[in-house]
Design a protein around this motif. Structure first.
Motif, PDB file in Angstrom:
ATOM      1  N   THR A 282     112.069 -12.774 -47.539  1.00  0.00           N
ATOM      2  CA  THR A 282     111.391 -13.243 -48.742  1.00  0.00           C
ATOM      3  C   THR A 282     111.102 -12.057 -49.658  1.00  0.00           C
ATOM      4  OG1 THR A 282     110.379 -15.048 -47.509  1.00  0.00           O
ATOM      5  CG2 THR A 282     109.400 -14.489 -49.631  1.00  0.00           C
ATOM      6  N   VAL A 283     111.449 -12.217 -50.932  1.00  0.00           N
ATOM      7  CA  VAL A 283     111.336 -11.117 -51.889  1.00  0.00           C
ATOM      8  C   VAL A 283     110.266 -11.441 -52.926  1.00  0.00           C
ATOM      9  CG1 VAL A 283     112.598  -9.683 -53.541  1.00  0.00           C
ATOM     10  CG2 VAL A 283     113.790 -10.652 -51.565  1.00  0.00           C
ATOM     11  N   ASP A 284     109.455 -10.444 -53.254  1.00  0.00           N
ATOM     12  CA  ASP A 284     108.535 -10.565 -54.378  1.00  0.00           C
ATOM     13  C   ASP A 284     109.352 -10.426 -55.662  1.00  0.00           C
ATOM     14  OD1 ASP A 284     106.636 -10.406 -56.340  1.00  0.00           O
ATOM     15  OD2 ASP A 284     105.624  -8.628 -55.547  1.00  0.00           O
ATOM     16  N   PRO A 285     109.468 -11.479 -56.463  1.00  0.00           N
ATOM     17  CA  PRO A 285     110.357 -11.418 -57.631  1.00  0.00           C
ATOM     18  C   PRO A 285     109.740 -10.733 -58.846  1.00  0.00           C
ATOM     19  CG  PRO A 285     109.348 -13.585 -57.478  1.00  0.00           C
ATOM     20  CD  PRO A 285     108.847 -12.804 -56.300  1.00  0.00           C
ATOM     21  N   THR A 286     108.493 -10.277 -58.761  1.00  0.00           N
ATOM     22  CA  THR A 286     107.829  -9.740 -59.947  1.00  0.00           C
ATOM     23  C   THR A 286     108.298  -8.353 -60.393  1.00  0.00           C
ATOM     24  OG1 THR A 286     106.000  -8.979 -58.538  1.00  0.00           O
ATOM     25  CG2 THR A 286     105.765 -11.136 -59.576  1.00  0.00           C
ATOM     26  N   PRO A 287     108.732  -7.437 -59.482  1.00  0.00           N
ATOM     27  CA  PRO A 287     109.236  -6.145 -59.981  1.00  0.00           C
ATOM     28  C   PRO A 287     110.474  -6.336 -60.858  1.00  0.00           C
ATOM     29  CG  PRO A 287     108.781  -6.047 -57.628  1.00  0.00           C
ATOM     30  CD  PRO A 287     108.705  -7.486 -58.010  1.00  0.00           C
ATOM     31  N   SER A 288     110.774  -5.324 -61.654  1.00  0.00           N
ATOM     32  CA  SER A 288     111.914  -5.434 -62.572  1.00  0.00           C
ATOM     33  C   SER A 288     113.238  -5.514 -61.840  1.00  0.00           C
ATOM     34  CB  SER A 288     111.922  -4.239 -63.541  1.00  0.00           C
ATOM     35  OG  SER A 288     112.004  -3.019 -62.812  1.00  0.00           O
ATOM     36  N   ASP A 289     113.317  -4.951 -60.646  1.00  0.00           N
ATOM     37  CA  ASP A 289     114.558  -4.980 -59.873  1.00  0.00           C
ATOM     38  C   ASP A 289     114.206  -5.220 -58.402  1.00  0.00           C
ATOM     39  OD1 ASP A 289     117.281  -4.973 -59.864  1.00  0.00           O
ATOM     40  OD2 ASP A 289     117.497  -2.812 -59.711  1.00  0.00           O
ATOM     41  N   PRO A 290     113.861  -6.442 -58.027  1.00  0.00           N
ATOM     42  CA  PRO A 290     113.318  -6.722 -56.692  1.00  0.00           C
ATOM     43  C   PRO A 290     114.344  -6.544 -55.574  1.00  0.00           C
ATOM     44  CG  PRO A 290     113.699  -8.760 -57.891  1.00  0.00           C
ATOM     45  CD  PRO A 290     113.930  -7.653 -58.864  1.00  0.00           C
ATOM     46  N   THR A 291     113.861  -6.095 -54.425  1.00  0.00           N
ATOM     47  CA  THR A 291     114.693  -5.834 -53.264  1.00  0.00           C
ATOM     48  C   THR A 291     113.981  -6.312 -51.999  1.00  0.00           C
ATOM     49  OG1 THR A 291     115.733  -3.903 -54.286  1.00  0.00           O
ATOM     50  CG2 THR A 291     115.824  -4.035 -51.890  1.00  0.00           C
ATOM     51  N   ALA A 292     114.748  -6.884 -51.062  1.00  0.00           N
ATOM     52  CA  ALA A 292     114.156  -7.354 -49.805  1.00  0.00           C
ATOM     53  C   ALA A 292     114.001  -6.211 -48.805  1.00  0.00           C
ATOM     54  CB  ALA A 292     115.012  -8.469 -49.201  1.00  0.00           C
ATOM     55  N   ILE A 293     115.068  -5.462 -48.572  1.00  0.00           N
ATOM     56  CA  ILE A 293     115.100  -4.438 -47.531  1.00  0.00           C
ATOM     57  C   ILE A 293     115.420  -3.097 -48.189  1.00  0.00           C
ATOM     58  CG2 ILE A 293     116.232  -3.658 -45.418  1.00  0.00           C
ATOM     59  CD1 ILE A 293     116.987  -6.638 -44.936  1.00  0.00           C
ATOM     60  N   SER A 294     114.518  -2.137 -48.092  1.00  0.00           N
ATOM     61  CA  SER A 294     114.710  -0.843 -48.734  1.00  0.00           C
ATOM     62  C   SER A 294     114.818   0.253 -47.682  1.00  0.00           C
ATOM     63  CB  SER A 294     113.553  -0.549 -49.693  1.00  0.00           C
ATOM     64  OG  SER A 294     113.764   0.679 -50.362  1.00  0.00           O
ATOM     65  N   ILE A 295     115.917   1.005 -47.725  1.00  0.00           N
ATOM     66  CA  ILE A 295     116.151   2.120 -46.803  1.00  0.00           C
ATOM     67  C   ILE A 295     116.170   3.392 -47.640  1.00  0.00           C
ATOM     68  CG2 ILE A 295     117.724   3.123 -45.106  1.00  0.00           C
ATOM     69  CD1 ILE A 295     118.700   0.235 -44.569  1.00  0.00           C
ATOM     70  N   THR A 296     115.076   4.127 -47.595  1.00  0.00           N
ATOM     71  CA  THR A 296     114.886   5.241 -48.507  1.00  0.00           C
ATOM     72  C   THR A 296     115.653   6.485 -48.050  1.00  0.00           C
ATOM     73  OG1 THR A 296     112.861   5.831 -47.331  1.00  0.00           O
ATOM     74  CG2 THR A 296     112.633   4.417 -49.258  1.00  0.00           C
ATOM     75  N   SER A 297     115.718   7.463 -48.942  1.00  0.00           N
ATOM     76  CA  SER A 297     116.424   8.711 -48.673  1.00  0.00           C
ATOM     77  C   SER A 297     115.856   9.396 -47.433  1.00  0.00           C
ATOM     78  CB  SER A 297     116.315   9.642 -49.876  1.00  0.00           C
ATOM     79  OG  SER A 297     116.969  10.866 -49.629  1.00  0.00           O
ATOM     80  N   GLY A 298     116.734   9.882 -46.579  1.00  0.00           N
ATOM     81  CA  GLY A 298     116.321  10.547 -45.352  1.00  0.00           C
ATOM     82  C   GLY A 298     116.298   9.635 -44.147  1.00  0.00           C
ATOM     83  N   LYS A 299     116.343   8.319 -44.362  1.00  0.00           N
ATOM     84  CA  LYS A 299     116.333   7.382 -43.241  1.00  0.00           C
ATOM     85  C   LYS A 299     117.749   7.181 -42.696  1.00  0.00           C
ATOM     86  CE  LYS A 299     111.966   6.787 -43.715  1.00  0.00           C
ATOM     87  NZ  LYS A 299     111.053   7.561 -42.845  1.00  0.00           N
ATOM     88  N   ASN A 300     117.808   6.895 -41.389  1.00  0.00           N
ATOM     89  CA  ASN A 300     119.078   6.675 -40.699  1.00  0.00           C
ATOM     90  C   ASN A 300     118.932   5.397 -39.884  1.00  0.00           C
ATOM     91  OD1 ASN A 300     121.390   6.719 -39.133  1.00  0.00           O
ATOM     92  ND2 ASN A 300     121.239   8.878 -38.593  1.00  0.00           N
ATOM     93  N   ILE A 301     119.427   4.273 -40.428  1.00  0.00           N
ATOM     94  CA  ILE A 301     119.162   2.963 -39.860  1.00  0.00           C
ATOM     95  C   ILE A 301     120.462   2.243 -39.534  1.00  0.00           C
ATOM     96  CG2 ILE A 301     117.960   0.777 -40.178  1.00  0.00           C
ATOM     97  CD1 ILE A 301     116.055   3.093 -40.409  1.00  0.00           C
ATOM     98  N   THR A 302     120.553   1.721 -38.305  1.00  0.00           N
ATOM     99  CA  THR A 302     121.648   0.839 -37.920  1.00  0.00           C
ATOM    100  C   THR A 302     121.091  -0.559 -37.692  1.00  0.00           C
ATOM    101  OG1 THR A 302     122.953   2.594 -36.875  1.00  0.00           O
ATOM    102  CG2 THR A 302     123.399   0.344 -36.163  1.00  0.00           C
ATOM    103  N   ILE A 303     121.704  -1.557 -38.332  1.00  0.00           N
ATOM    104  CA  ILE A 303     121.319  -2.955 -38.163  1.00  0.00           C
ATOM    105  C   ILE A 303     122.533  -3.683 -37.613  1.00  0.00           C
ATOM    106  CG2 ILE A 303     120.386  -5.006 -39.290  1.00  0.00           C
ATOM    107  CD1 ILE A 303     119.418  -3.154 -41.559  1.00  0.00           C
ATOM    108  N   LYS A 304     122.369  -4.342 -36.458  1.00  0.00           N
ATOM    109  CA  LYS A 304     123.547  -4.921 -35.815  1.00  0.00           C
ATOM    110  C   LYS A 304     123.192  -6.179 -35.029  1.00  0.00           C
ATOM    111  CE  LYS A 304     125.220  -2.269 -32.548  1.00  0.00           C
ATOM    112  NZ  LYS A 304     125.634  -1.048 -31.816  1.00  0.00           N
ATOM    113  N   SER A 305     124.205  -6.962 -34.748  1.00  0.00           N
ATOM    114  CA  SER A 305     124.029  -8.155 -33.929  1.00  0.00           C
ATOM    115  C   SER A 305     123.694  -7.749 -32.504  1.00  0.00           C
ATOM    116  CB  SER A 305     125.310  -8.991 -33.930  1.00  0.00           C
ATOM    117  OG  SER A 305     125.252 -10.007 -32.940  1.00  0.00           O
ATOM    118  N   VAL A 306     122.763  -8.477 -31.882  1.00  0.00           N
ATOM    119  CA  VAL A 306     122.407  -8.202 -30.500  1.00  0.00           C
ATOM    120  C   VAL A 306     123.510  -8.651 -29.547  1.00  0.00           C
ATOM    121  CG1 VAL A 306     121.242 -10.375 -29.975  1.00  0.00           C
ATOM    122  CG2 VAL A 306     120.445  -8.254 -28.903  1.00  0.00           C
TER     123      VAL A 306
END
Length: 400
Positions: A195-219
Motif C-alpha cells: 500500500t502506497v501513500d499517494p500524497t508525495p509528488s512521486d510515491p513509492t512502495a518499496i525504497s532501497i536507498t544508496s548503500g543497501k544490498n538487498i535480495t528479494i526472492k521466492s521462498v
C-alpha cells in the motif's frame, strides 16, 4: 604444563571440579550490544525449567547496552539457551543459541565461542543482527510458514520477520535492513500487497536507498507459481539507488508515478533480475515497467516485461544508463499519449547502452491516444549516441 620458555605466554583453561564434588553452581555472565544494533534489552530462554536467567541492564554504562545474566543455586548440567535481542518496541532483531555448562560448586562466568576462544562478555555487533527475513502473502502455494514446528502464524508487520513470525509486506522488511553494505535476503510467498501513500509528488512502495544490498526472492523457486508483489496503483513498486537482486517474482500494479512505475533504478543503483515478470505498470511519463537513470545499470536474465505503458518507453526507458538482457521477452508494451510524439513502445534508449542476447522484442506499439502510429520505434527507439549491441548510432534510430 608451564615452562620457563612460556614466561610471557597467556594460557586459558576451564576449571572442572572432581567427580565427587557436590552442591549447585551459580551463573554470572556479561551480555551487551553496541548502540547501533538498536538492541535495548535481552530475553533468555532455557530448554530446562531448572534454570531461569534474567538479564539486568547496567545503567552506569552509556556507550552501549550492557548488563549481566545471573542465577544462583543452579543444578549442575548442560543447558541450551536461546537469546533474543529486542528493540525498544519489542521487535526481535537478534537471535542466538548458546550451550551453557554449569559445574557443581563453581561459578560459570565465561562465554565459550565456536573458535575455542572465551571471554567474560558476549558483545553483539551490528553484523550479528538478522540478515534474513520472511514475508507471507495471501494464497501462497508453498506455505513455508506451516512447515516444521512454526505453525500457521498470521503475518504482521509487527512480527520479527523470522520464518516462524513472518512480516506482511516487503516494505516492512526493508526497514529492518538497517546496516549499509551488509547483504540482506528477503524471502516471499504468495501475493504481497504493498500500500502506497499517494500524497508525495512521486510515491513509492518499496525504497532501497544508496548503500543497501538487498535480495528479494521466492521462498520456493521450483514451486511453479511465482510470488506477486502487488502495487495498488498509487505509486511505483520499487525505487533503488542501492543494490537490489530480484529472483522468481512477479511485479504488477504500479502506477501514478512519472518514471518507472514497476522499478526505478537511480543513478547509483544496480539491478539484477532473474526469472521475473513486470506487468500492468503505467507511468505518466517514461518507463512503464522499468526506468534506468543516468549511470544506473540493470542485468536481466530470463525475464518478461509485458503489458506496461508510458508516454515514452512503455516497457523500458534507459536514460544514459546501461541494460543487458539475456533470454528476455519485451512484449505487448505501449508508448502512448494524446499526440504523435510517443516513442519506444518496447524500449526507449536515450543515449544509454543496451545489449541483448537471445531476446524477443515484438508485439509492442506506439499510439496517439488510441490510434496506433508508425515510425516512432514500436519496438525500440534509440536517440543519437545510443549504443545498441555494440553499435553507436550517429542519428536517431527507429526499430518498428
Amino acid at each position: 604444563t608451564v615452562t620457563s620458555e612460556m614466561e610471557n605466554e597467556e594460557v586459558s583453561f576451564i576449571l572442572q571440579p572432581p567427580e565427587n564434588s557436590t552442591g549447585n553452581g551459580s551463573v554470572s555472565l556479561v551480555l551487551s550490544a553496541e548502540t547501533d544494533t538498536q538492541i535495548t534489552t535481552f530475553e533468555i530462554n532455557s530448554d530446562k525449567s531448572a534454570i531461569t536467567l534474567t538479564w539486568t541492564k547496567d545503567d552506569t554504562e552509556n556507550s552501549y547496552t550492557k548488563g549481566t545474566i545471573t542465577a544462583d543455586s543452579v543444578p549442575a548440567g548442560t543447558y541450551h539457551l536461546t537469546i533474543y535481542g529486542k528493540k525498544t518496541d519489542g521487535v526481535t532483531v537478534y537471535v542466538r543459541s548458546e550451550t551453557l555448562t554449569v559445574w557443581e560448586g563453581l561459578e560459570s562466568s565465561i562465554w565459550i565461542f565456536a573458535d575455542g576462544s572465551s571471554s567474560n562478555e558476549l558483545k553483539i555487533k551490528p553484523d550479528d543482527l538478522y540478515s534474513t527475513f520472511y514475508v507471507k502473502g495471501s494464497s501462497g502455494t508453498y506455505n513455508f510458514y506451516k512447515e516444521g514446528v512454526f505453525g500457521d502464524v498470521t503475518a504482521s508487520d509487527t512480527n520479527s520477520g523470522s520464518i516462524g513470525y513472518p512480516l506482511a509486506t516487503i516494505s516492512a522488511a526493508i526497514e529492518k535492513c538497517t546496516i549499509d553494505n551488509k547483504p540482506y535476503t528477503i524471502y516471499v510467498d504468495g501475493t504481497i500487497e504493498e500500500t502506497v501513500d499517494p500524497t508525495p509528488s512521486d510515491p513509492t512502495a518499496i525504497s532501497i536507498t544508496s548503500g543497501k544490498n538487498i535480495t528479494i526472492k521466492s521462498v520456493n523457486p521450483s514451486g511453479g507459481t511465482k510470488p506477486v508483489i502487488q502495487g495498488d496503483g498509487n505509486g511505483r513498486i520499487i525505487f533503488a539507488s542501492g543494490t537490489v537482486v530480484l529472483e522468481d517474482l512477479v511485479l504488477k500494479g504500479g502506477g501514478n508515478s512519472t518514471l518507472g512505475c514497476g522499478i526505478y533504478i537511480g543513478s547509483s543503483g544496480v539491478l539484477t533480475m532473474k526469472n521475473c515478470t513486470i506487468t500492468d505498470c503505467n507511468a505518466t511519463i517514461s518507463g512503464g515497467g522499468l526506468y534506468i537513470a543516468t549511470n544506473g545499470s540493470a542485468n536481466l536474465n530470463g525475464c518478461t516485461i509485458s503489458k506496461n505503458t508510458a508516454q515514452n518507453g512503455g516497457g523500458i526507458y534507459i536514460q544514459k544508463g546501461s541494460v543487458a538482457l539475456t533470454d528476455c521477452a519485451i512484449t505487448e508494451n505501449t508508448a502512448k499519449d494524446n499526440s504523435p510524439s510517443s516513442k519506444g513502445g518496447g524500449i526507449y534508449l536515450n543515449s544509454g547502452t543496451l545489449t541483448t542476447r537471445n531476446c524477443t522484442i515484438n508485439g509492442n506499439v506506439t499510439k496517439n491516444d488510441s490510434t496506433e502510429t508508425s515510425g516512432n520505434g514500436s519496438q525500440i527507439y534509440a536517440v543519437t549516441d545510443s549504443v545498441y549491441n555494440g553499435e553507436t548510432f550517429a542519428a536517431d534510430k527507429v526499430i518498428d
